[in-house]
Scaffold this motif. Sequence first.
Motif, PDB file in Angstrom:
ATOM      1  N   HIS A 241       0.818  -1.221   0.000  1.00  0.00           N
ATOM      2  CA  HIS A 241       0.000   0.000   0.000  1.00  0.00           C
ATOM      3  C   HIS A 241       0.850   1.269   0.000  1.00  0.00           C
ATOM      4  CE1 HIS A 241      -4.040  -1.629   0.286  1.00  0.00           C
ATOM      5  NE2 HIS A 241      -3.642  -2.486   1.212  1.00  0.00           N
ATOM      6  N   THR A 242       2.075   1.188   0.511  1.00  0.00           N
ATOM      7  CA  THR A 242       2.857   2.413   0.694  1.00  0.00           C
ATOM      8  C   THR A 242       3.956   2.614  -0.344  1.00  0.00           C
ATOM      9  OG1 THR A 242       4.313   1.260   2.255  1.00  0.00           O
ATOM     10  CG2 THR A 242       2.443   2.480   3.174  1.00  0.00           C
ATOM     11  N   ARG A 243       4.327   1.564  -1.076  1.00  0.00           N
ATOM     12  CA  ARG A 243       5.447   1.694  -2.014  1.00  0.00           C
ATOM     13  C   ARG A 243       5.040   1.240  -3.415  1.00  0.00           C
ATOM     14  NH1 ARG A 243      10.709   2.341  -0.035  1.00  0.00           N
ATOM     15  NH2 ARG A 243      11.409   1.452  -2.020  1.00  0.00           N
ATOM     16  N   ALA A 244       5.306   2.088  -4.381  1.00  0.00           N
ATOM     17  CA  ALA A 244       4.957   1.766  -5.771  1.00  0.00           C
ATOM     18  C   ALA A 244       5.774   0.597  -6.301  1.00  0.00           C
ATOM     19  CB  ALA A 244       5.161   2.995  -6.652  1.00  0.00           C
ATOM     20  N   ASP A 245       7.037   0.458  -5.870  1.00  0.00           N
ATOM     21  CA  ASP A 245       7.851  -0.644  -6.384  1.00  0.00           C
ATOM     22  C   ASP A 245       7.367  -1.993  -5.866  1.00  0.00           C
ATOM     23  OD1 ASP A 245       8.649   0.035  -3.796  1.00  0.00           O
ATOM     24  OD2 ASP A 245      10.760  -0.437  -4.142  1.00  0.00           O
ATOM     25  N   VAL A 246       6.765  -2.017  -4.690  1.00  0.00           N
ATOM     26  CA  VAL A 246       6.244  -3.275  -4.146  1.00  0.00           C
ATOM     27  C   VAL A 246       5.019  -3.732  -4.932  1.00  0.00           C
ATOM     28  CG1 VAL A 246       5.239  -4.382  -2.107  1.00  0.00           C
ATOM     29  CG2 VAL A 246       7.172  -2.811  -1.846  1.00  0.00           C
ATOM     30  N   ARG A 247       4.163  -2.809  -5.314  1.00  0.00           N
ATOM     31  CA  ARG A 247       2.927  -3.181  -6.016  1.00  0.00           C
ATOM     32  C   ARG A 247       3.043  -3.085  -7.539  1.00  0.00           C
ATOM     33  NH1 ARG A 247       1.700   1.710  -3.403  1.00  0.00           N
ATOM     34  NH2 ARG A 247       1.367   3.477  -4.821  1.00  0.00           N
TER      35      ARG A 247
END
Length: 324
Positions: A241-247
């Motif tokens: 939810h907080t990091r674009a690279d994770v999602r």
Amino acid sequence: MISAPIADGVIDVHAHWLPAELFHLPPGTPYGRMQDREGTLHLGDIPLSIPTRAMSDVAAILTDMRTTGVGVRVLSAPPFAFPVGGVAGAGSYVAAFNEALSGVVADAGGRLVGLGMVSLDDPAEARVQMEQLARTEGMAGIAVPPLVDGRSLDQGSLRRIVTDAEDLGLSVLVHPMQLPRPEWSEHYLSNLVGNPVETATAVAALLLGGVKEQLPRLRICFVHGGGCAPGLLGRWTHGWHTRADVRRDSTRPPDEVFGELFFDTVTHDPHLLRLLSAHASEGGVVCGSDHPFDMAQNDPVRFATDHGPAAEALTTNARAFLGL
């Protein structure tokens, strides 16, 4: 393919078998061959702390099932027999194992089911092997490691293999390989820490890599209760939810997709099994034993039903995993 009826009772989806004639292991194995020393099984010079016959004696497997109340046992190769060496000749070993296992399953009167082996470094050859397994009575799918050449289920050969497994309607069991690392060289940490970390890595790769979203019909089970994954799911979801690279590679948060996976009950901890059951779907928890290893859940049905789903639910869930 499983078209014939299987026996009644709780299904143990996680148990191992290897015929003695394949104790030499596939070419390029990093462990050294398996061998008998005064009735005890060794992997190279490492004692496995189990009787040699426990790995290959089908009568001993069936006796253990009767003792522990297991109705059906799903057999796969021990993880050190996975062909990860990248050396020519692995296909012959894979074919020999799959043929031997299918023969054992065929003679068991519905009490045994098989998960075959594939050539992990050659997805094209693995596809042919899986097509053969899909035509073989009593063989429900394949067992694979969480990592091949440093890549997990979202990349490389493993990604192609699970894609083909979904296409062919085969179940996939993911089993860690106890990979060596210098910091885990003492106190059996390569197993006690390494195995759950390997599995959690594969679960995270599947969730964050969008694999299950892209392969919605994939039936995939992670052993040892998903390793560290139940305890890390909240952290992964927060990061999503907080990091674009994770999602970047997924459209749904990990805690939403987690419920579409299967996990066995080999946790050795009632609290961890309850946590797993809270995160997984009602249909996602299946009984496992890890027979015949020293890290097995020795009374798998009682442990699972005392601290997890009821026997009927465990059986229904396992049948769903196996595609029945």
